[in-house]
Design a protein around this motif. Sequence first.
Motif, PDB file in Angstrom:
ATOM      1  N   GLN A 125       0.824  -1.204   0.000  1.00 22.16           N
ATOM      2  CA  GLN A 125       0.000   0.000   0.000  1.00 22.16           C
ATOM      3  C   GLN A 125       0.861   1.257   0.000  1.00 22.16           C
ATOM      4  OE1 GLN A 125      -2.566   0.457   3.455  1.00 22.16           O
ATOM      5  NE2 GLN A 125      -0.948   1.488   4.574  1.00 22.16           N
ATOM      6  N   VAL A 126       0.281   2.307  -0.558  1.00 23.23           N
ATOM      7  CA  VAL A 126       0.899   3.626  -0.517  1.00 23.23           C
ATOM      8  C   VAL A 126      -0.131   4.612   0.016  1.00 23.23           C
ATOM      9  CG1 VAL A 126       0.283   4.158  -2.919  1.00 23.23           C
ATOM     10  CG2 VAL A 126       2.158   5.395  -1.832  1.00 23.23           C
ATOM     11  N   LEU A 127       0.319   5.527   0.865  1.00 28.16           N
ATOM     12  CA  LEU A 127      -0.520   6.586   1.423  1.00 28.16           C
ATOM     13  C   LEU A 127      -0.019   7.931   0.933  1.00 28.16           C
ATOM     14  CD1 LEU A 127      -0.595   5.491   5.195  1.00 28.16           C
ATOM     15  CD2 LEU A 127      -2.369   5.063   3.498  1.00 28.16           C
ATOM     16  N   ARG A 128      -0.958   8.801   0.578  1.00 27.73           N
ATOM     17  CA  ARG A 128      -0.610  10.171   0.220  1.00 27.73           C
ATOM     18  C   ARG A 128      -1.623  11.108   0.874  1.00 27.73           C
ATOM     19  NH1 ARG A 128       3.540   8.448  -0.896  1.00 27.73           N
ATOM     20  NH2 ARG A 128       4.761   8.540  -2.825  1.00 27.73           N
ATOM     21  N   SER A 129      -1.147  12.173   1.503  1.00 31.77           N
ATOM     22  CA  SER A 129      -2.071  13.133   2.091  1.00 31.77           C
ATOM     23  C   SER A 129      -2.800  13.873   0.982  1.00 31.77           C
ATOM     24  CB  SER A 129      -1.322  14.123   2.986  1.00 31.77           C
ATOM     25  OG  SER A 129      -0.404  14.868   2.223  1.00 31.77           O
ATOM     26  N   GLY A 130      -4.064  14.211   1.207  1.00 30.02           N
ATOM     27  CA  GLY A 130      -4.840  14.949   0.229  1.00 30.02           C
ATOM     28  C   GLY A 130      -5.342  14.086  -0.916  1.00 30.02           C
ATOM     29  N   PHE A 131      -5.756  14.747  -1.980  1.00 27.74           N
ATOM     30  CA  PHE A 131      -6.387  14.097  -3.132  1.00 27.74           C
ATOM     31  C   PHE A 131      -5.313  13.877  -4.197  1.00 27.74           C
ATOM     32  CE2 PHE A 131     -10.383  14.479  -6.073  1.00 27.74           C
ATOM     33  CZ  PHE A 131     -10.286  13.108  -6.333  1.00 27.74           C
ATOM     34  N   GLN A 132      -4.628  12.709  -4.136  1.00 31.07           N
ATOM     35  CA  GLN A 132      -3.495  12.458  -5.020  1.00 31.07           C
ATOM     36  C   GLN A 132      -3.550  11.045  -5.601  1.00 31.07           C
ATOM     37  OE1 GLN A 132       0.421  14.238  -3.981  1.00 31.07           O
ATOM     38  NE2 GLN A 132      -0.399  14.380  -1.907  1.00 31.07           N
ATOM     39  N   LEU A 133      -4.638  10.716  -6.251  1.00 29.31           N
ATOM     40  CA  LEU A 133      -4.789   9.368  -6.811  1.00 29.31           C
ATOM     41  C   LEU A 133      -3.708   9.037  -7.828  1.00 29.31           C
ATOM     42  CD1 LEU A 133      -8.633   8.805  -7.351  1.00 29.31           C
ATOM     43  CD2 LEU A 133      -7.074   7.362  -6.031  1.00 29.31           C
ATOM     44  N   LYS A 134      -3.431   9.961  -8.739  1.00 30.95           N
ATOM     45  CA  LYS A 134      -2.451   9.692  -9.795  1.00 30.95           C
ATOM     46  C   LYS A 134      -1.056   9.492  -9.216  1.00 30.95           C
ATOM     47  CE  LYS A 134      -0.770  11.333 -14.276  1.00 30.95           C
ATOM     48  NZ  LYS A 134      -0.862  12.398 -15.311  1.00 30.95           N
ATOM     49  N   LYS A 135      -0.651  10.360  -8.291  1.00 35.17           N
ATOM     50  CA  LYS A 135       0.665  10.227  -7.679  1.00 35.17           C
ATOM     51  C   LYS A 135       0.774   8.936  -6.876  1.00 35.17           C
ATOM     52  CE  LYS A 135       2.087  15.081  -7.422  1.00 35.17           C
ATOM     53  NZ  LYS A 135       2.518  16.190  -6.537  1.00 35.17           N
ATOM     54  N   ALA A 136      -0.302   8.593  -6.187  1.00 37.84           N
ATOM     55  CA  ALA A 136      -0.296   7.349  -5.414  1.00 37.84           C
ATOM     56  C   ALA A 136      -0.166   6.144  -6.339  1.00 37.84           C
ATOM     57  CB  ALA A 136      -1.568   7.247  -4.580  1.00 37.84           C
ATOM     58  N   TRP A 137      -0.879   6.183  -7.473  1.00 43.34           N
ATOM     59  CA  TRP A 137      -0.809   5.071  -8.421  1.00 43.34           C
ATOM     60  C   TRP A 137       0.591   4.952  -9.025  1.00 43.34           C
ATOM     61  CZ3 TRP A 137      -1.931   0.569  -9.715  1.00 43.34           C
ATOM     62  CH2 TRP A 137      -1.686   0.076 -11.000  1.00 43.34           C
ATOM     63  N   ASN A 138       1.192   6.046  -9.400  1.00 39.74           N
ATOM     64  CA  ASN A 138       2.542   6.007  -9.964  1.00 39.74           C
ATOM     65  C   ASN A 138       3.545   5.446  -8.960  1.00 39.74           C
ATOM     66  OD1 ASN A 138       1.672   7.116 -12.379  1.00 39.74           O
ATOM     67  ND2 ASN A 138       2.175   9.209 -11.808  1.00 39.74           N
ATOM     68  N   ALA A 139       3.393   5.838  -7.706  1.00 31.09           N
ATOM     69  CA  ALA A 139       4.321   5.387  -6.666  1.00 31.09           C
ATOM     70  C   ALA A 139       4.185   3.889  -6.404  1.00 31.09           C
ATOM     71  CB  ALA A 139       4.083   6.174  -5.377  1.00 31.09           C
ATOM     72  N   ILE A 140       2.942   3.396  -6.326  1.00 31.53           N
ATOM     73  CA  ILE A 140       2.762   1.979  -6.007  1.00 31.53           C
ATOM     74  C   ILE A 140       3.101   1.098  -7.205  1.00 31.53           C
ATOM     75  CG2 ILE A 140       0.316   1.602  -6.625  1.00 31.53           C
ATOM     76  CD1 ILE A 140       0.074   0.211  -3.841  1.00 31.53           C
ATOM     77  N   THR A 141       2.900   1.596  -8.411  1.00 31.12           N
ATOM     78  CA  THR A 141       3.291   0.844  -9.609  1.00 31.12           C
ATOM     79  C   THR A 141       4.795   0.620  -9.639  1.00 31.12           C
ATOM     80  OG1 THR A 141       1.431   1.709 -10.892  1.00 31.12           O
ATOM     81  CG2 THR A 141       3.297   0.856 -12.127  1.00 31.12           C
ATOM     82  N   GLU A 142       5.549   1.640  -9.275  1.00 31.77           N
ATOM     83  CA  GLU A 142       7.011   1.532  -9.251  1.00 31.77           C
ATOM     84  C   GLU A 142       7.458   0.476  -8.240  1.00 31.77           C
ATOM     85  OE1 GLU A 142      10.907   4.340  -8.280  1.00 31.77           O
ATOM     86  OE2 GLU A 142       8.950   5.260  -8.667  1.00 31.77           O
ATOM     87  N   LEU A 143       6.854   0.491  -7.049  1.00 31.01           N
ATOM     88  CA  LEU A 143       7.226  -0.486  -6.028  1.00 31.01           C
ATOM     89  C   LEU A 143       6.802  -1.895  -6.429  1.00 31.01           C
ATOM     90  CD1 LEU A 143       8.315  -1.291  -3.283  1.00 31.01           C
ATOM     91  CD2 LEU A 143       6.135  -0.574  -2.257  1.00 31.01           C
ATOM     92  N   ASP A 144       5.599  -2.038  -6.969  1.00 35.40           N
ATOM     93  CA  ASP A 144       5.099  -3.341  -7.397  1.00 35.40           C
ATOM     94  C   ASP A 144       5.977  -3.938  -8.497  1.00 35.40           C
ATOM     95  OD1 ASP A 144       3.203  -5.502  -7.528  1.00 35.40           O
ATOM     96  OD2 ASP A 144       2.300  -4.557  -9.281  1.00 35.40           O
ATOM     97  N   SER A 145       6.396  -3.117  -9.444  1.00 33.34           N
ATOM     98  CA  SER A 145       7.266  -3.594 -10.533  1.00 33.34           C
ATOM     99  C   SER A 145       8.623  -4.025 -10.000  1.00 33.34           C
ATOM    100  CB  SER A 145       7.435  -2.495 -11.589  1.00 33.34           C
ATOM    101  OG  SER A 145       6.192  -2.160 -12.176  1.00 33.34           O
ATOM    102  N   ALA A 146       9.133  -3.285  -9.034  1.00 31.78           N
ATOM    103  CA  ALA A 146      10.423  -3.640  -8.440  1.00 31.78           C
ATOM    104  C   ALA A 146      10.333  -4.982  -7.721  1.00 31.78           C
ATOM    105  CB  ALA A 146      10.870  -2.546  -7.482  1.00 31.78           C
ATOM    106  N   LEU A 147       9.223  -5.225  -7.043  1.00 29.22           N
ATOM    107  CA  LEU A 147       9.044  -6.503  -6.351  1.00 29.22           C
ATOM    108  C   LEU A 147       8.874  -7.656  -7.340  1.00 29.22           C
ATOM    109  CD1 LEU A 147       6.676  -5.481  -3.413  1.00 29.22           C
ATOM    110  CD2 LEU A 147       9.044  -6.253  -3.241  1.00 29.22           C
ATOM    111  N   GLU A 148       8.185  -7.375  -8.443  1.00 26.26           N
ATOM    112  CA  GLU A 148       7.946  -8.421  -9.439  1.00 26.26           C
ATOM    113  C   GLU A 148       9.242  -8.869 -10.109  1.00 26.26           C
ATOM    114  OE1 GLU A 148       4.273  -9.422 -12.455  1.00 26.26           O
ATOM    115  OE2 GLU A 148       4.831  -7.335 -12.107  1.00 26.26           O
TER     116      GLU A 148
END
Length: 363
Positions: A125-148
Amino acid sequence: MTIASLIDSPSELTDAASSKTAIVLMTRIRLARNLSGTAFPGWAKPAQREEVLRICREAVAATSPMKRSLNITVGELSDLEKQILVERHLISRELSGAKGGAGVVISKDQAFSVMVNEEDHLRIQVLRSGFQLKKAWNAITELDSALEDHLDYAFTPTLGYLTACPTNLGTAMRASAMMHLPALVISNQMEKVVRAVNQLGMVVRGLFGEGSDASGSIFQISNQTTLGESEGEIIKRLHTVLQSIIEHELNAREKLLEADAGKLFDKVGRAFGILQNSHLLSSGEAMNLLSLIRLGIDLAVFPDASRSVIDRLFIEAQPGHLQHAQKGEFDPAQRDLLRAARLRSEFANFAPPNFSFSTNGKN
């Protein structure tokens, strides 16, 4: 990094500088992942759980966002430490109750959290303060790809990512926003909003997720469907729903001001008085009073800079954080005394209310 240093460090939710938005307090995206050819946690034997825990903790700690992270097993955490992590939305209630072969890796800034052997092998999971869906998605995609790159995920072309619960099949993604909706609560419109959101394939939960109360008029809105849509489509649809809810909340605030501004400001003023003078406050009552102060900030009754203070107190007034600050464990009656004292201290120097003007708030 130790659990003590992590708790005492600034985070996305407790850092006074992080709160900048009125209605959306936090954005969160969570991905469920499992290892191919390995029994799901609920079916795995103790030795299998321990092996998955070892493999996953090593893989997570090796990724760039998780360098210098807290990497710990659930068994190493005290009950109070687990409660604090739940209150910060860094682990789930389910993981806090795990008996063995479970752990969590939390980034230094507490924006990333990866639970191991909760319902699935990995809950990223990734948490971001405020309304930041796109930034949260970009951040978690990077981590998920690194784990994969290091882990072989259980995946099929027809069902997508395989998960312990069939409702998570497909993208295995839950995207959500934590929203402060006091006007919709005061005007008794939340039930109608919940029905409309459910019809759009979204779900509304309380402050701490499924089964929790909406203390402080805080609700979590997330996607319910994970199969048949891409992650981008889900996020786009959720963004549209959230924008609509923001508009409904702003309209509800405007109507309350038009209908009887005095009654609304009376609620805010009474909340301020109680927080300055009370000697007993339950967690639920404190949340509701702080909610009214936050609404007052959005209506320009209090300075805009005070919003970050209230957002911090939403977390620090919770039982775990309260006990940590007082360096002990206390029963509920003692906590009510301590909570009231803490909030009296905070509000002793709080800017007094100014009811001479108001605004409709900001999103």
